[in-house]
Each structure stands twice: as structure tokens, then as C-alpha cells.
Design a protein around this motif. Structure first.
Motif, short mmCIF file in Angstrom:
data_model
loop_
_atom_site.label_atom_id
_atom_site.label_comp_id
_atom_site.label_asym_id
_atom_site.label_seq_id
_atom_site.Cartn_x
_atom_site.Cartn_y
_atom_site.Cartn_z
N VAL A 29 0.87 -1.17 0.00
CA VAL A 29 0.00 0.00 0.00
C VAL A 29 0.90 1.22 0.00
O VAL A 29 1.71 1.41 0.91
CB VAL A 29 -0.93 0.01 1.24
N GLU A 30 0.80 2.02 -1.04
CA GLU A 30 1.66 3.19 -1.16
C GLU A 30 0.95 4.46 -0.75
O GLU A 30 1.59 5.45 -0.39
CB GLU A 30 2.18 3.29 -2.59
N ALA A 31 -0.37 4.48 -0.83
CA ALA A 31 -1.14 5.66 -0.46
C ALA A 31 -2.58 5.23 -0.23
O ALA A 31 -2.98 4.12 -0.59
CB ALA A 31 -1.08 6.71 -1.58
N TRP A 32 -3.35 6.09 0.39
CA TRP A 32 -4.76 5.83 0.59
C TRP A 32 -5.54 7.10 0.36
O TRP A 32 -5.00 8.20 0.38
CB TRP A 32 -5.04 5.27 1.99
N ILE A 33 -6.81 6.92 0.12
CA ILE A 33 -7.70 8.05 -0.13
C ILE A 33 -8.54 8.26 1.12
O ILE A 33 -9.04 7.30 1.71
CB ILE A 33 -8.60 7.77 -1.35
N GLY A 34 -8.72 9.49 1.53
CA GLY A 34 -9.54 9.77 2.71
C GLY A 34 -8.71 9.77 3.97
O GLY A 34 -7.52 10.07 3.96
N HIS A 35 -9.35 9.40 5.07
CA HIS A 35 -8.70 9.41 6.37
C HIS A 35 -7.62 8.35 6.47
O HIS A 35 -7.72 7.29 5.84
CB HIS A 35 -9.72 9.18 7.49
N GLN A 36 -6.63 8.63 7.28
CA GLN A 36 -5.56 7.67 7.52
C GLN A 36 -6.16 6.40 8.16
O GLN A 36 -7.05 6.50 8.99
CB GLN A 36 -4.53 8.28 8.47
N PRO A 37 -5.69 5.21 7.75
CA PRO A 37 -6.20 3.98 8.34
C PRO A 37 -5.99 3.97 9.86
O PRO A 37 -5.02 4.52 10.36
CB PRO A 37 -5.36 2.88 7.68
N ARG A 38 -6.91 3.35 10.56
CA ARG A 38 -6.83 3.26 12.01
C ARG A 38 -6.76 1.80 12.41
O ARG A 38 -7.13 0.91 11.67
CB ARG A 38 -8.06 3.91 12.63
N SER A 39 -6.31 1.58 13.61
CA SER A 39 -6.28 0.21 14.13
C SER A 39 -7.12 0.17 15.39
O SER A 39 -7.50 1.19 15.95
CB SER A 39 -4.84 -0.20 14.43
N PHE A 40 -7.42 -1.02 15.81
CA PHE A 40 -8.16 -1.20 17.06
C PHE A 40 -7.55 -2.39 17.78
O PHE A 40 -7.04 -3.32 17.17
CB PHE A 40 -9.66 -1.43 16.79
N PRO A 41 -7.56 -2.34 19.11
CA PRO A 41 -6.95 -3.44 19.87
C PRO A 41 -7.78 -4.72 19.72
O PRO A 41 -9.00 -4.67 19.68
CB PRO A 41 -6.97 -2.94 21.32
N LEU A 42 -7.08 -5.84 19.64
CA LEU A 42 -7.76 -7.12 19.59
C LEU A 42 -8.22 -7.44 21.00
O LEU A 42 -7.44 -7.41 21.94
CB LEU A 42 -6.81 -8.20 19.07
N GLN A 43 -9.50 -7.72 21.14
CA GLN A 43 -10.06 -7.95 22.46
C GLN A 43 -10.92 -9.20 22.45
O GLN A 43 -11.46 -9.59 21.42
CB GLN A 43 -10.94 -6.78 22.88
N LEU A 44 -11.05 -9.76 23.62
CA LEU A 44 -11.96 -10.88 23.82
C LEU A 44 -13.38 -10.33 23.88
O LEU A 44 -13.66 -9.39 24.62
CB LEU A 44 -11.61 -11.57 25.14
N LYS A 45 -14.27 -10.88 23.07
CA LYS A 45 -15.68 -10.47 23.07
C LYS A 45 -16.54 -11.73 22.99
O LYS A 45 -16.21 -12.66 22.27
CB LYS A 45 -16.01 -9.59 21.86
N HIS A 46 -17.63 -11.73 23.73
CA HIS A 46 -18.56 -12.84 23.66
C HIS A 46 -19.96 -12.34 23.99
O HIS A 46 -20.17 -11.75 25.05
CB HIS A 46 -18.16 -13.96 24.62
N ALA A 47 -20.89 -12.55 23.08
CA ALA A 47 -22.27 -12.12 23.29
C ALA A 47 -22.94 -13.02 24.32
O ALA A 47 -22.75 -14.24 24.31
CB ALA A 47 -23.06 -12.18 21.98
#
Length: 164
Positions: A29-47
Motif C-alpha cells: 500500500v503506497e497511499a490511501w484516499i480519505g482518512h488515515q487507516p486506524r487500528s483497534f486493539p484485539l479484544q476478547l468479546k462474547h455475546a
């Protein structure tokens, strides 16, 4: 109908496995359009609940685990197969496939039993392998060596992790 689904999944899995020697790295990936990509922490989730009338949560919508050994994919495939079997059963028996009682009895309760165990195991493994303190790491490595040498126990754990 369920055997057809399983046959299709088997076919796709065989095609993917057969194309392993043709793997190419994805492009950079050399460039992107729009907002800079974001990350999110990997978390344990269970409904707490997987179903409501005419609604069923499957895969990552129902549970999210740390990406260890592809178990999130295995759990999601198990959910999909169990829900498909539930719907086939309802159709074959003339039952309402959206009945919350049917969905709870044949999908939610059995899948939560499997998923809670695996989610807990994956969270424990993430915590164990996340700890880098010297004595803890040495104990962890010794435990893994013992498990690796115990063939039947190791094979049993591996079969369980694969949903077999």
C-alpha cells in the motif's frame, strides 16, 4: 442440504490447500484516499445471547477471540454448520425456523458451550504467551515441552481445537 453445504466447504478448502504453492505476496500500500487507516486493539468479546426471534449471531458477531491458531475461523465455521443444521431440521420437521425456542435449543445452547470453552482457552493462551518475565517464560516453555512429548494428550487437544 447440509451435506451439500459440507461438500461445498470441502471443495473450497481443497482448492485453497491446492493453491498454496501459487501464493503471491499482496501488493504494498503506497497511499490511501480519505482518512488515515486506524487500528483497534484485539479484544476478547462474547455475546451473552446468540439468538432472538428470527435472528442468530454467527462467528465474529457472536464472539471474537485473539487471532491464535485460526480458532476464530474454526468457531465461526462451527457456528455456521450448527445453524444450517438447525434450519434444515426445522424445515424437515415443519417447524418455524425463526422460533426462538428452536434456535436456543438447537443452536445457541450447544454453540455457547463449545465457544465459551474455546474463547476461555484462547484468552488464557494469549495471557500465558504475552508474559515475557524470565521465570514465567521458562515455566511456560517447560510446560509446552512436556505437552509436546505427551503424544496422546497433544493429539487430543489438537482434535478438540479443530472441532473434531
Amino acid at each position: 442440504p447440509l451435506s451439500g453445504l459440507m461438500q461445498s466447504l470441502s471443495s473450497v478448502a481443497g482448492q485453497v490447500a491446492g493453491s498454496a504453492d501459487k501464493f503471491c505476496s499482496p501488493p504494498m500500500v503506497e497511499a490511501w484516499i480519505g482518512h488515515q487507516p486506524r487500528s483497534f486493539p484485539l479484544q476478547l468479546k462474547h455475546a451473552g445471547r446468540y439468538v432472538l426471534p428470527r435472528l442468530a449471531l454467527v462467528g465474529d458477531a457472536a464472539h471474537a477471540v485473539h487471532p491464535l491458531a485460526g480458532q476464530g475461523v474454526n468457531l465461526g465455521l462451527g457456528d455456521a454448520a450448527a445453524l444450517a443444521a438447525t434450519l434444515v431440521h426445522a424445515c424437515e420437521c415443519g417447524l418455524d425456523p425463526g422460533s426462538v425456542l428452536l434456535l436456543q435449543d438447537r443452536y445457541e445452547v450447544p454453540r455457547q458451550a463449545v465457544n465459551v470453552g474455546m474463547v476461555s482457552a484462547m484468552d488464557t493462551l494469549q495471557r500465558v504467551f504475552g508474559a515475557q518475565a524470565g521465570p514465567f517464560a521458562a515455566a511456560r516453555n517447560a510446560g509446552l515441552s512436556i505437552l509436546n512429548a505427551a503424544g496422546p494428550a497433544k493429539n487430543s487437544i489438537m482434535r478438540h481445537a479443530m472441532g473434531m
